[in-house]
Structure formats: C-alpha cells, structure tokens
Scaffold this active site. Sequence first.
Site, PDB file in Angstrom:
ATOM      1  CB  CYS A 126     -21.631  18.207 -19.563  1.00 40.98           C
ATOM      2  SG  CYS A 126     -22.791  19.424 -18.932  1.00 40.98           S
TER       3      CYS A 126
ATOM      4  CG  HIS B  39     -19.508  20.296 -15.378  1.00 35.57           C
ATOM      5  ND1 HIS B  39     -19.326  21.633 -15.603  1.00 35.57           N
ATOM      6  CD2 HIS B  39     -20.651  19.948 -16.029  1.00 35.57           C
ATOM      7  CE1 HIS B  39     -20.325  22.085 -16.363  1.00 35.57           C
ATOM      8  NE2 HIS B  39     -21.135  21.079 -16.641  1.00 35.57           N
TER       9      HIS B  39
END
Length: 334
Positions: free
Chosen positions: A127, A240
């Site tokens: 990710c 994130h």
Amino acid sequence: MKVAVVGATGAVGEVMLSILAERKFPADEVVALASERSAGSEVEYGNRKLTVRDLASFDPVGVDIALFSAGGETSKAYAPKFAAAGAIVIDNSSAFRQDPDVPLVVSEVNPEALNDIPKGIVANPNCSTMQLMVAIAPIHRKVGIERLNIATYQSVSGTGKRAMEELGKQTADLLNFNAAEPSVYPVQIAFNVIPHGGDFLDNGYTSEEMKLVWETRKILGDPSIQINATVVRVPVFFGHSEAVAIETREKISAAEVRQLIDQAPGAELVDMREPGGYPTPVTHASGNDAVFVGRIREDISHPRGINMWVVSDNIRKGAALNAVQIAELIANKP
Ligand code: A2P
C-alpha cells in the site's frame, strides 16, 4: 466471467467486493472465500449477499480471475493452485512480489507489465509503495529520480481488522481511565506512534521499509534509484500519509511538479499553501480513490530536491481498488 475473492471477510476483501460491484465489473459469478472459521457467514456484494465458502475445500476449476488478500502464507499455498486451474491470480500479499516472473503492477504506472504473466500470477504492490508510485512516476519519467527519502504515517487498517478493533478498544479504554492492552501491536497504538512495520531485518530496517525499496525499483524498472525509508504506524483508521523527499537527476521546479501531479492519472493536487489546504487521511483520503498530493516545495537543503506530502486510502488505491483495476485491464485484453 467467474471471479473469486479470497479473504472476502477481511479488511481488504470486503472492499474488493464492494469495488467490484461499484465499478460494475463484468462478472457473471462472484465467489467469496475465506477460512473454515467464517465459512457459512455472509458478506456484501453490492446489494446482494454472498455466502462465504471455505477456501481449503473449494475447487478453483472454472475461475477466470481470483483476487487474493488472505495473507502471504495463504497466497503461497493456494495462488499456484488457482493459476494451475486456469485462473489469473491478482495477489495482494508480498508472497510473489519479488519473483521476476510475476509482474508487479500499479494500474496507472506500468500496465504494460501485464503483457506477460508467465505464472498466471500478478502481484499488487504494498500500500505504501502504491501511492508513492502514482505520485512520483511522472517526475521520474520527466527528470529522473536519483534518491528518495520517505517517512510514512500508516493507518491501522493496513494491518487488518483486528488492528482496527485494537485501536478502537484501546482508545475507549484509555478515555475511560482503564489500561490499554496491546495485542496486535507490540506497544499501545492509541494516542501513540510506533516506528515499526513488519519484521526486523539484519540491516536494521524493517520488512515494510525494504518493500518500498524493492518494489519501487521493480515498478519503475530502474534498479539505480536509491531509497531510504522509515515506516511508522499512527493511530489513524484509514489512509496512509507519506513525507517524501526526492532528489532528481535534472533540476525541476515546484511549479513544474505541481503541473505534473495535476495531470497525472490517479493523482489529485491539493496544495493551497494555507491552513487546511493540504490533504489528510480524514479530510481527503478515507473512502476515496485518488492519491492526494500537497505540500510541494523545493528542498532548501538540496539543489535538485523536491518535497511532497502524499496521502491515499490504503485499503482502496493501496490494495482493493488497484487489484480490481488490474482485473479490469486483464478482462479488457483483446
Ligand atoms: P477469516 O475471516 O475466515 O479468518 P484481515 O487482513 O482483515 O485480517 O483479513 C484476513 C482475511 O484472510 C480474512 O478474510 C481471513 O478469513 C482470510 N484468511 C486468513 N487465513 C486464511 C486461510 N488459512 N484460508 C483462507 N482464508 C484465510
């Protein structure tokens, strides 16, 4: 077309199912698979419910595309079986990412890697690498990147559902003057930051940090890029963030970078240079598809340095969305 989602009860698997439905993926049949523990339970696929089936006893013959997000060990054990039965496996784990015969694909960055899938397996990047690639690939193509220095601020959903429950429970416990019990993470995550993701390696880095190094080089097809990363877990549920310092081969101005980001597929520029004029996980990333980029500025400590702040929903673009985008590219192949 028959599609299987392996890990359908997990944080990523659930979103894979909802994105398949949302984007009207041309599936005639979708099968939800997980462990024996959750066989018989139900998961949502658009406005329908699917009964979860046990992966171990499922016959993969007839599956065209299998989206795997059930951890590396499950992928290692079952992805080759699905591929041998004729499916193309799109694997969200790190099990095959370094295999030279497995393309590692960010749909907007290197879709051409899908022209050759020798093992029937395609790997979905980590990710953190995913959102970084969408933001920096246009800069690399324009002026070349010599070195990257990255600090990540990663949400707990990247660790899975149990980690999300742990953050919620610890937060509630602490606000009620009770002790926080660490279980998924080695130390308290609520109201804290943890400079650790994955396993510690011999060189002092963690596996999550080294993924950024290996995967970036493979996706951009340039083993000469130097990369230094620090991975940090923060008490955020979804999204994130990354502070990225880039040293380019040729000089590029902040204005030119802003223009590149503005035109980059999958990226969205949020860079107003005023309070709130930047992306954050809560205000921009969570539940959205784009990779948001802001705080673009020239590095005052380096003649060819650019700084930026990159935020994206780690479960969507960072995992489930990119896997479905790869499936779309494969399904649309002539
Ligand atoms: P289950 O719910 O049956 O445990 P997360 O990343 O949110 O922790 O989710 C992990 C996903 O992977 C879940 O859907 C989980 O299913 C699935 N999973 C974990 N281990 C296995 C296994 N051995 N076989 C099949 N699915 C597995």
